[in-house]
Design a protein around this motif. Structure first.
Motif, PDB file in Angstrom:
ATOM      1  N   LYS A  22     -16.267   6.622  -0.341  1.00  0.00           N
ATOM      2  CA  LYS A  22     -14.873   6.793  -0.836  1.00  0.00           C
ATOM      3  C   LYS A  22     -13.795   7.779  -0.084  1.00  0.00           C
ATOM      4  O   LYS A  22     -14.333   8.878  -0.259  1.00  0.00           O
ATOM      5  CB  LYS A  22     -14.878   6.836  -2.365  1.00  0.00           C
ATOM      6  CG  LYS A  22     -13.703   7.523  -2.950  1.00  0.00           C
ATOM      7  CD  LYS A  22     -12.801   6.576  -3.916  1.00  0.00           C
ATOM      8  CE  LYS A  22     -11.434   6.792  -4.329  1.00  0.00           C
ATOM      9  NZ  LYS A  22     -11.421   7.454  -5.490  1.00  0.00           N
ATOM     10  N   GLY A  64      -8.621   6.238  -2.209  1.00  0.00           N
ATOM     11  CA  GLY A  64      -7.978   6.434  -3.171  1.00  0.00           C
ATOM     12  C   GLY A  64      -6.550   6.153  -2.981  1.00  0.00           C
ATOM     13  O   GLY A  64      -6.028   5.771  -1.851  1.00  0.00           O
ATOM     14  N   ALA A  65      -5.632   6.541  -3.861  1.00  0.00           N
ATOM     15  CA  ALA A  65      -4.206   6.230  -3.862  1.00  0.00           C
ATOM     16  C   ALA A  65      -3.445   7.497  -3.506  1.00  0.00           C
ATOM     17  O   ALA A  65      -2.327   7.531  -2.770  1.00  0.00           O
ATOM     18  CB  ALA A  65      -3.547   5.883  -4.984  1.00  0.00           C
ATOM     19  N   HIS A  70      -0.071   7.806  -7.477  1.00  0.00           N
ATOM     20  CA  HIS A  70      -0.147   8.230  -8.848  1.00  0.00           C
ATOM     21  C   HIS A  70       1.269   8.714  -9.193  1.00  0.00           C
ATOM     22  O   HIS A  70       1.287   9.117 -10.467  1.00  0.00           O
ATOM     23  CB  HIS A  70      -1.110   9.329  -8.735  1.00  0.00           C
ATOM     24  CG  HIS A  70      -2.682   9.189  -8.694  1.00  0.00           C
ATOM     25  ND1 HIS A  70      -3.239   9.067  -9.828  1.00  0.00           N
ATOM     26  CD2 HIS A  70      -3.436   8.665  -7.601  1.00  0.00           C
ATOM     27  CE1 HIS A  70      -4.629   8.607  -9.346  1.00  0.00           C
ATOM     28  NE2 HIS A  70      -4.673   8.397  -8.026  1.00  0.00           N
ATOM     29  N   GLY A 155      -7.943   1.985  -4.740  1.00  0.00           N
ATOM     30  CA  GLY A 155      -7.551   1.947  -5.960  1.00  0.00           C
ATOM     31  C   GLY A 155      -6.172   1.244  -6.248  1.00  0.00           C
ATOM     32  O   GLY A 155      -5.392   1.343  -5.280  1.00  0.00           O
ATOM     33  N   ASP A 156      -5.829   0.451  -7.124  1.00  0.00           N
ATOM     34  CA  ASP A 156      -4.747  -0.413  -7.217  1.00  0.00           C
ATOM     35  C   ASP A 156      -4.306  -0.657  -8.695  1.00  0.00           C
ATOM     36  O   ASP A 156      -4.825  -0.434  -9.695  1.00  0.00           O
ATOM     37  CB  ASP A 156      -4.998  -1.815  -6.561  1.00  0.00           C
ATOM     38  CG  ASP A 156      -4.159  -2.667  -6.056  1.00  0.00           C
ATOM     39  OD1 ASP A 156      -2.847  -2.026  -6.217  1.00  0.00           O
ATOM     40  OD2 ASP A 156      -4.223  -3.858  -5.756  1.00  0.00           O
ATOM     41  N   ILE A 168      -4.561   0.668 -14.246  1.00  0.00           N
ATOM     42  CA  ILE A 168      -4.773   0.824 -12.783  1.00  0.00           C
ATOM     43  C   ILE A 168      -6.448   0.803 -12.758  1.00  0.00           C
ATOM     44  O   ILE A 168      -7.095   1.358 -13.606  1.00  0.00           O
ATOM     45  CB  ILE A 168      -4.412   2.442 -12.771  1.00  0.00           C
ATOM     46  CG1 ILE A 168      -2.973   2.523 -12.929  1.00  0.00           C
ATOM     47  CG2 ILE A 168      -4.883   3.135 -11.535  1.00  0.00           C
ATOM     48  CD1 ILE A 168      -2.000   2.621 -11.848  1.00  0.00           C
ATOM     49  N   SER A 170      -9.252   2.399 -10.606  1.00  0.00           N
ATOM     50  CA  SER A 170      -9.667   3.563  -9.815  1.00  0.00           C
ATOM     51  C   SER A 170     -10.674   3.096  -8.589  1.00  0.00           C
ATOM     52  O   SER A 170     -11.315   2.193  -8.778  1.00  0.00           O
ATOM     53  CB  SER A 170      -9.934   4.551 -10.443  1.00  0.00           C
ATOM     54  OG  SER A 170     -10.428   5.757  -9.471  1.00  0.00           O
ATOM     55  N   GLY A 171     -10.479   3.663  -7.283  1.00  0.00           N
ATOM     56  CA  GLY A 171     -11.411   3.400  -6.509  1.00  0.00           C
ATOM     57  C   GLY A 171     -12.752   3.834  -6.713  1.00  0.00           C
ATOM     58  O   GLY A 171     -13.873   3.432  -6.285  1.00  0.00           O
ATOM     59  N   THR A 231      -5.850   8.476 -12.910  1.00  0.00           N
ATOM     60  CA  THR A 231      -7.008   8.072 -13.167  1.00  0.00           C
ATOM     61  C   THR A 231      -7.913   9.170 -13.906  1.00  0.00           C
ATOM     62  O   THR A 231      -8.087   9.138 -15.315  1.00  0.00           O
ATOM     63  CB  THR A 231      -7.593   7.173 -12.164  1.00  0.00           C
ATOM     64  OG1 THR A 231      -7.194   8.054 -10.903  1.00  0.00           O
ATOM     65  CG2 THR A 231      -7.059   5.898 -11.746  1.00  0.00           C
TER      66      THR A 231
HETATM   67  O1  IP8 Z   1      -6.788   7.256  -6.490  1.00  0.00           O
HETATM   68  C1  IP8 Z   1      -5.723   5.027  -8.196  1.00  0.00           C
HETATM   69  O2  IP8 Z   1      -6.854   4.970  -7.698  1.00  0.00           O
HETATM   70  P1  IP8 Z   1      -7.729   6.438  -7.185  1.00  0.00           P
HETATM   71  C2  IP8 Z   1      -4.645   3.878  -7.907  1.00  0.00           C
HETATM   72  O3  IP8 Z   1      -8.844   5.872  -6.805  1.00  0.00           O
HETATM   73  C3  IP8 Z   1      -3.373   3.909  -8.162  1.00  0.00           C
HETATM   74  O4  IP8 Z   1      -8.257   6.833  -8.648  1.00  0.00           O
HETATM   75  C4  IP8 Z   1      -2.428   2.869  -7.970  1.00  0.00           C
HETATM   76  C5  IP8 Z   1      -2.631   5.063  -8.781  1.00  0.00           C
END
Ligand code: IP8
Length: 282
Positions: A22, A64-65, A70, A155-156, A168, A170-171, A231
């Motif tokens: 990740k 991640g995003a 976020h 993450g999506d 949402i 999370s990855g 997340t």
């Molecule tokens: O950063 C969050 O994914 P993360 C996805 O893996 C969005 O927790 C779109 C905020």
């Protein structure tokens, strides 16, 4: 291991096991500045991933995003689901976030292709319903990489059945499902952007030191920066990692700015970072 899969791997060289990585949003973007990708960091991780593949491992990449997801998600409360008072703004924010995530994902894919890795993207909005580790969605598509294609996801914003309509994913939640449901996982890594692993205090404090081994009974350490992160930050990662150790022996938090530490774990079983272990693991 599935025989057809095993034979296909043997044809390409000895199969050494699956590695799930990740790339944290805080590693690959500047989380404070809307849509600021840190391409050099993505590229240096890609180079190490290509070495991991050369060793005979099959790799899955999740990212991640960061500031591609976020900031807008926080502004329009996307993780809380449909709010009838701001629904129009929410639907337009979802379009923006998904477009921005596609842009970040394209950068990751380009970087991987730039070092000669074939990869295929699986955006969660196309195959997931629901959030958290219990989401509905078949992760077996990530095993389908018999031609050495690295599956990539992230993450999506995903659909959710019922009144909430969306949420949402999370990855980190994807990491749990992949690690627990796919066979032959030899290493699961969470690459961080601001520290060498799990620390006893904030990364910018001189008194913070690295926790080399962590298990659930030690309790959760760290803070969820809810001002930025929709997340769960480091706390979510710890919760997810403690689910993953139930099925995988090597689960690590590492400094993504020094990605060759992944090679050290694969060759020696040790490196600088935090190894997440089961409570009873020696
Ligand atoms: O950063 C969050 O994914 P993360 C996805 O893996 C969005 O927790 C779109 C905020």
């Amino acid at each position: 291991m599935n025989l057809r899969y095993m034979l296909s791997r043997i044809a390409h060289g000895q199969f050494m096991g699956r590695v799930i990585i990740k790339l944290g949003g805080g590693l690959i973007t500047d989380k404070q500045q809307y849509k600021t990708a840190l391409k050099d960091r993505i590229d240096s991780v890609s180079r190490v991933i290509s070495e991991i593949i050369d060793m005979g491992h099959s790799v899955i990449v999740i990212h991640g995003a960061g500031s591609y997801g976020h900031i807008e998600a926080k502004k329009w409360k996307i993780s809380e689901g449909l709010d009838s008072e701001i629904s129009e703004n929410q639907f337009s924010a979802i379009d923006t976030i998904q477009r921005d995530m596609d842009e970040l994902n394209s950068m990751v894919m380009e970087s991987l292709r730039g070092v000669g890795i074939s990869c295929e993207s699986f955006p969660p909005r196309d195959w997931v319903n629901g959030i958290g580790i219990g989401f509905a969605g078949d992760v077996s598509r990530f095993e389908r990489n018999s031609e050495d294609i690295v599956p990539v996801s992230f993450g999506d914003v995903v659909p959710v059945i019922g009144e909430k309509k969306f949420g949402i994913l999370s990855g980190d939640h994807l990491m749990v499902r992949l690690a627990n449901e796919l066979p032959d996982v030899v290493l699961c890594v969470f690459l961080l952007g601001d520290s060498s692993g799990l620390l006893t205090g904030p990364p910018d404090s001189d008194s913070s030191v690295l926790i080399e081994r962590w298990s659930k009974s030690q309790g959760l350490v760290g803070e969820h920066d809810s001002a930025i992160d929709v997340t769960g930050g480091i706390l979510l990662k710890l919760q997810c990692a403690s689910e993953i150790v139930e099925s995988s022996d090597h689960v690590w938090f590492m400094d993504g700015r020094v990605p060759n530490r992944m090679l050290e774990v694969l060759s020696k079983g040790e490196t600088i970072g935090t190894r997440i272990v089961r409570d009873n693991q020696s």
